[in-house]
Design an enzyme around this catalytic site. Structure first.
Site, PDB file in Angstrom:
ATOM      1  N   THR A  40       0.811  -1.219   0.000  1.00 49.56           N
ATOM      2  CA  THR A  40       0.000   0.000   0.000  1.00 49.56           C
ATOM      3  C   THR A  40       0.847   1.273   0.000  1.00 49.56           C
ATOM      4  O   THR A  40       0.311   2.370  -0.051  1.00 49.56           O
ATOM      5  CB  THR A  40      -0.938   0.011   1.223  1.00 49.56           C
ATOM      6  OG1 THR A  40      -0.162  -0.165   2.410  1.00 49.56           O
ATOM      7  CG2 THR A  40      -1.961  -1.110   1.123  1.00 49.56           C
ATOM      8  N   HIS A  45       7.286  -0.306   6.556  1.00 51.13           N
ATOM      9  CA  HIS A  45       7.471   0.527   7.745  1.00 51.13           C
ATOM     10  C   HIS A  45       7.763  -0.374   8.941  1.00 51.13           C
ATOM     11  O   HIS A  45       7.841  -1.607   8.809  1.00 51.13           O
ATOM     12  CB  HIS A  45       6.254   1.419   7.999  1.00 51.13           C
ATOM     13  CG  HIS A  45       4.942   0.691   8.077  1.00 51.13           C
ATOM     14  ND1 HIS A  45       4.642  -0.197   9.093  1.00 51.13           N
ATOM     15  CD2 HIS A  45       3.854   0.716   7.269  1.00 51.13           C
ATOM     16  CE1 HIS A  45       3.428  -0.674   8.916  1.00 51.13           C
ATOM     17  NE2 HIS A  45       2.923  -0.148   7.812  1.00 51.13           N
ATOM     18  N   HIS A  48       5.734  -3.517   9.649  1.00 49.75           N
ATOM     19  CA  HIS A  48       6.105  -4.677   8.839  1.00 49.75           C
ATOM     20  C   HIS A  48       7.350  -5.363   9.404  1.00 49.75           C
ATOM     21  O   HIS A  48       7.495  -6.579   9.322  1.00 49.75           O
ATOM     22  CB  HIS A  48       6.408  -4.257   7.398  1.00 49.75           C
ATOM     23  CG  HIS A  48       5.237  -3.713   6.651  1.00 49.75           C
ATOM     24  ND1 HIS A  48       5.237  -2.466   6.081  1.00 49.75           N
ATOM     25  CD2 HIS A  48       4.012  -4.247   6.386  1.00 49.75           C
ATOM     26  CE1 HIS A  48       4.085  -2.254   5.480  1.00 49.75           C
ATOM     27  NE2 HIS A  48       3.323  -3.318   5.651  1.00 49.75           N
ATOM     28  N   ARG A  86      -9.861   2.155   2.369  1.00 57.16           N
ATOM     29  CA  ARG A  86      -8.534   2.519   1.887  1.00 57.16           C
ATOM     30  C   ARG A  86      -8.627   3.143   0.498  1.00 57.16           C
ATOM     31  O   ARG A  86      -9.518   2.824  -0.291  1.00 57.16           O
ATOM     32  CB  ARG A  86      -7.637   1.274   1.810  1.00 57.16           C
ATOM     33  CG  ARG A  86      -7.270   0.693   3.160  1.00 57.16           C
ATOM     34  CD  ARG A  86      -6.387  -0.526   2.990  1.00 57.16           C
ATOM     35  NE  ARG A  86      -6.068  -1.154   4.266  1.00 57.16           N
ATOM     36  CZ  ARG A  86      -5.035  -0.844   5.020  1.00 57.16           C
ATOM     37  NH1 ARG A  86      -4.205   0.108   4.612  1.00 57.16           N
ATOM     38  NH2 ARG A  86      -4.809  -1.465   6.157  1.00 57.16           N
ATOM     39  N   GLN A 171      -8.089 -13.562   1.176  1.00 56.16           N
ATOM     40  CA  GLN A 171      -6.969 -13.985   2.014  1.00 56.16           C
ATOM     41  C   GLN A 171      -7.068 -15.464   2.349  1.00 56.16           C
ATOM     42  O   GLN A 171      -6.056 -16.174   2.389  1.00 56.16           O
ATOM     43  CB  GLN A 171      -6.902 -13.151   3.293  1.00 56.16           C
ATOM     44  CG  GLN A 171      -5.648 -13.443   4.125  1.00 56.16           C
ATOM     45  CD  GLN A 171      -5.394 -12.419   5.208  1.00 56.16           C
ATOM     46  OE1 GLN A 171      -5.658 -11.243   5.028  1.00 56.16           O
ATOM     47  NE2 GLN A 171      -4.881 -12.867   6.333  1.00 56.16           N
ATOM     48  N   ASP A 192      -4.314  -8.060  14.272  1.00 55.60           N
ATOM     49  CA  ASP A 192      -5.488  -7.524  13.582  1.00 55.60           C
ATOM     50  C   ASP A 192      -5.929  -8.437  12.437  1.00 55.60           C
ATOM     51  O   ASP A 192      -7.002  -8.238  11.860  1.00 55.60           O
ATOM     52  CB  ASP A 192      -5.225  -6.110  13.071  1.00 55.60           C
ATOM     53  CG  ASP A 192      -4.012  -6.030  12.157  1.00 55.60           C
ATOM     54  OD1 ASP A 192      -3.234  -6.996  12.090  1.00 55.60           O
ATOM     55  OD2 ASP A 192      -3.841  -4.974  11.507  1.00 55.60           O
ATOM     56  N   LYS A 227      -0.096   2.961  19.341  1.00 58.44           N
ATOM     57  CA  LYS A 227       0.698   2.373  18.270  1.00 58.44           C
ATOM     58  C   LYS A 227       2.042   3.077  18.164  1.00 58.44           C
ATOM     59  O   LYS A 227       2.124   4.302  18.141  1.00 58.44           O
ATOM     60  CB  LYS A 227      -0.050   2.479  16.939  1.00 58.44           C
ATOM     61  CG  LYS A 227       0.685   1.820  15.769  1.00 58.44           C
ATOM     62  CD  LYS A 227      -0.100   1.909  14.477  1.00 58.44           C
ATOM     63  CE  LYS A 227      -1.273   0.970  14.484  1.00 58.44           C
ATOM     64  NZ  LYS A 227      -1.930   0.908  13.147  1.00 58.44           N
ATOM     65  N   LYS A 230       5.078   6.019  14.781  1.00 56.21           N
ATOM     66  CA  LYS A 230       4.544   7.231  14.185  1.00 56.21           C
ATOM     67  C   LYS A 230       5.449   8.404  14.552  1.00 56.21           C
ATOM     68  O   LYS A 230       5.802   8.592  15.717  1.00 56.21           O
ATOM     69  CB  LYS A 230       3.121   7.510  14.684  1.00 56.21           C
ATOM     70  CG  LYS A 230       2.085   6.509  14.187  1.00 56.21           C
ATOM     71  CD  LYS A 230       1.880   6.632  12.693  1.00 56.21           C
ATOM     72  CE  LYS A 230       0.766   5.691  12.211  1.00 56.21           C
ATOM     73  NZ  LYS A 230       0.568   5.786  10.752  1.00 56.21           N
ATOM     74  N   THR A 231       5.815   9.208  13.559  1.00 56.71           N
ATOM     75  CA  THR A 231       6.647  10.386  13.773  1.00 56.71           C
ATOM     76  C   THR A 231       5.879  11.618  13.331  1.00 56.71           C
ATOM     77  O   THR A 231       4.751  11.519  12.829  1.00 56.71           O
ATOM     78  CB  THR A 231       7.947  10.293  12.965  1.00 56.71           C
ATOM     79  OG1 THR A 231       7.639  10.424  11.565  1.00 56.71           O
ATOM     80  CG2 THR A 231       8.643   8.952  13.183  1.00 56.71           C
TER      81      THR A 231
END
Length: 406
Positions: A40, A45, A48, A86, A171, A192, A227, A230-231
């Protein structure tokens, strides 16, 4: 110690379908398993990376991973954990992102001599006959169970599209196809993905009358449940062009004290004895553990040389030792000096995601040039601020950049 015990000890495992059978299987046989990665974005990131760490532990124990690029499932979009649908991507975007994923995965997984496979579910999903799939797979999936699944709950609040509703079916079909083609017997994924994984396990057991198993690993969260990764600029990317090795290092160097143990366990290969020793450090001594965490994670992602550079830059900036050669460097043309707003230059260089972010930081007193606080949002960058064509910029408390005239 079995690989399942290793994953448990390090805190990876969230849920698994048949614990005793899985323990026996992983202890006595070489097992082919898979983890899916929907492309995506054009980079993996840090979320992953947690999956890649699980995959690496499994491979080190002798099992065979399949890295499944979701070129087909990305056409639909995973609704898990999303309140909105999405963004739909073009085939070209998906293919480009998938190629980026492949290059990055090869840093962490050994694909030599058949030790691992890298596949793309577009190879079978995009050529399927829809009615045939409904007859072969759809008959085994209960709509009642699907609607009760956690992965659909948030989307149900705003309206789940029929497009997204098909994701679980796709899936589950992936698992079935990998089982048939490569004797894949386990699917792993973030917690998730539990409902989607259960659908695949159940489908194989119904269709093939053979055992299949599922295991989910914990999501990367802070001690209070937020989570991680994140920046201010968004996700913490593995691509050095999107998140520099220095920025990556600094993220882990600045984690909360309560998160050090968890991060050392999940994101490094340090022995657990060492993890426990470092995690027991208190007060100022915990900074030693944070430096080791930052170095080890950066080394895994970007290599030892880049990790050393990031470490040296951090020491130079915060410890007062050594030159600033390894600090994040922004090169500007002499032509912009004495005529361009500082805010425009820093936004254009990526220090700020937008001018609005820069204005807010200046209003809060959080932007410095050297030791000078910037108070004027329209301030022009002038040559007298530079020393030997170099100027240190501080954004907030801990983010430093070096402006160079060239």
């Amino acid at each position: 110690m079995s690989v399942l015990e290793i994953l448990k000890e390090r805190g990876f495992i969230a849920q698994l379908t048949h614990e005793e059978e899985i323990e026996t299987l992983l202890s006595q046989e070489q097992v082919t398993f898979y983890i899916g990665f929907d492309p995506t974005a054009d980079s993996l990131h840090v979320g992953h990376f947690l999956g890649l760490m699980v995959m690496s532990h499994m491979q080190r124990a002798g099992h065979r991973p399949i890295c499944l690029i979701g070129g087909g499932t990305a056409m639909v979009g995973d609704p898990s954990g999303k309140s909105d649908m999405r963004k739909m991507m073009t085939v070209e975007e998906i293919n480009h992102n998938g190629e980026c994923f492949k290059k990055q995965m090869q840093r962490f997984i050994d694909f030599s001599d058949g030790k691992a496979l890298m596949l793309n579910n577009a190879d079978w999903l995009l050529t399927l006959n829809y009615v045939e799939v409904l007859r072969e797979v759809g008959v085994h999936l209960s709509v009642n169970r699907m609607l009760a699944a956690e992965c659909y709950k948030q989307r149900m609040e705003k309206g789940l599209t029929f497009l997204e509703f098909n994701y679980m079916l796709m899936q589950a079909y992936d698992f079935l196809e990998l089982h048939r083609r490569h004797n894949c017997r386990m699917q792993l994924g973030g917690d998730d993905q539990w409902s989607n994984i259960l659908a695949g396990v159940d489908l194989i057991r119904r269709k093939e009358s053979k055992p299949a198993f599922g295991l989910t690993f914990t999501l990367l969260t802070t001690s209070d449940g937020r989570k991680m990764g994140k920046t201010e600029k968004g996700a913490l990317w593995l691509d050095p062009q999107k998140t520099t090795p220095y920025e990556f290092y600094q993220y882990w160097r600045n984690v909360e004290d309560a998160d050090v143990s968890r991060c050392l366990s999940l994101l490094t290969f340090l022995p657990m004895e060492e993890v426990r020793r470092l995690s027991a450090l208190k007060d100022k001594e915990i900074n030693t553990a944070k430096k080791i965490l930052a170095y080890e994670v950066t080394k895994l992602i970007h290599g030892e040389t880049e990790a050393q550079k990031a470490q040296q830059a951090a020491e130079a900036l915060f410890g007062g030792a050594g030159p600033l050669d390894n600090a994040p460097t922004l090169t500007i043309s002499p032509a912009v000096i004495n005529g361009t707003k500082l805010l425009d230059i820093l936004t254009g260089a990526g220090v700020f995601a937008s001018k609005g972010e820069g204005r807010r930081l200046i209003a809060q007193g959080g932007l410095y040039l050297g030791n000078i606080k910037v108070t004027d949002q329209d301030m022009l960058l002038t040559a007298d601020l530079f020393e030997n064509n170099s100027l240190l910029v501080r954004k907030g408390k801990k983010n430093y950049y070096r402006l160079i005239i060239d």
